[in-house]
Design a protein around this motif. Structure first.
Motif: not given
Length: 207
Positions: A150-174
């Protein structure tokens, strides 16, 4: 634009109940041809991975999709490059499904995905509610239930890591770039992006 050196624009209709002036949509503004005449090299239009209640009050995506199909046709007739800067969201899977659905509908405008930069959880929840963020708001709500986070700042690591992994597996991802909303401050966002490789690995915008 030639006097100020401005050659990019973010074209948004806004969320007012009653239009102010002659235009009630970003499409009307684009149709004037003013950006072509002024020599703009890149134009950004809005994207809504989780829908937009201002545009589709019934919760569907009909009006949003009609607008995107129009913008797709516009992108094919203008000399400016068109990209879609989206509302920020907090889950990768809805973004992936939305981007794939756009492509299946013939909309292949490059996506600059909106990501909320590091910020206090309370700040993010306030902005997310005010900006009409959809179901992915549950990520923040779940985090708020965990007293250890609750007191820790939110950081967007999880969503960016998942999107980056999807992009790596699907290079034509837009998804082409990340568009940061520095809700916790520009300096905080910039330092986070540099620390996490955003300065070299992925083109980013902060606005």
């Amino acid at each position: 634009s030639s006097e100020a050196g401005v050659n990019q624009g973010l074209i948004l209709a806004g969320g007012v109940d009653q239009p102010v002036g002659e235009f009630h949509s970003s499409m009307q503004l684009l149709e004037t041809g003013i950006f072509d005449r002024a020599g703009f090299k890149r134009l950004h239009v809005a994207g809504h991975p989780e829908g937009n209640r201002d545009i589709d009050p019934d919760g569907s995506d009909k009006n949003v999709m009609d607008a995107l199909r129009w913008k797709q046709k516009f992108s094919e007739t203008t000399d400016a490059k068109i990209a879609m800067a989206t509302q920020f969201c907090f889950e990768a899977q809805p973004v992936i499904e939305w981007a794939n659905a756009l492509k299946a509908a013939g909309v292949d405008i490059p996506i600059h995905i909106g990501i909320a930069g590091p910020a206090k959880l309370q700040t993010l929840i306030k902005f997310a509610i005010a900006c009409g963020v959809g179901p992915s708001l549950r990520v923040l709500q779940k985090r708020a239930m965990d007293v250890t986070k609750l007191v820790l700042p939110y950081e967007p690591n999880e969503i960016l890591e998942e999107l980056a992994a999807h992009k790596a597996a699907n290079p034509d991802f837009n998804i082409e770039q990340v568009h940061f909303f520095p809700l916790g401050g520009i300096k905080t966002n910039a330092e986070w992006a540099i620390k996490n490789g955003g300065d070299a690995a992925t083109p980013v915008n902060q606005a």
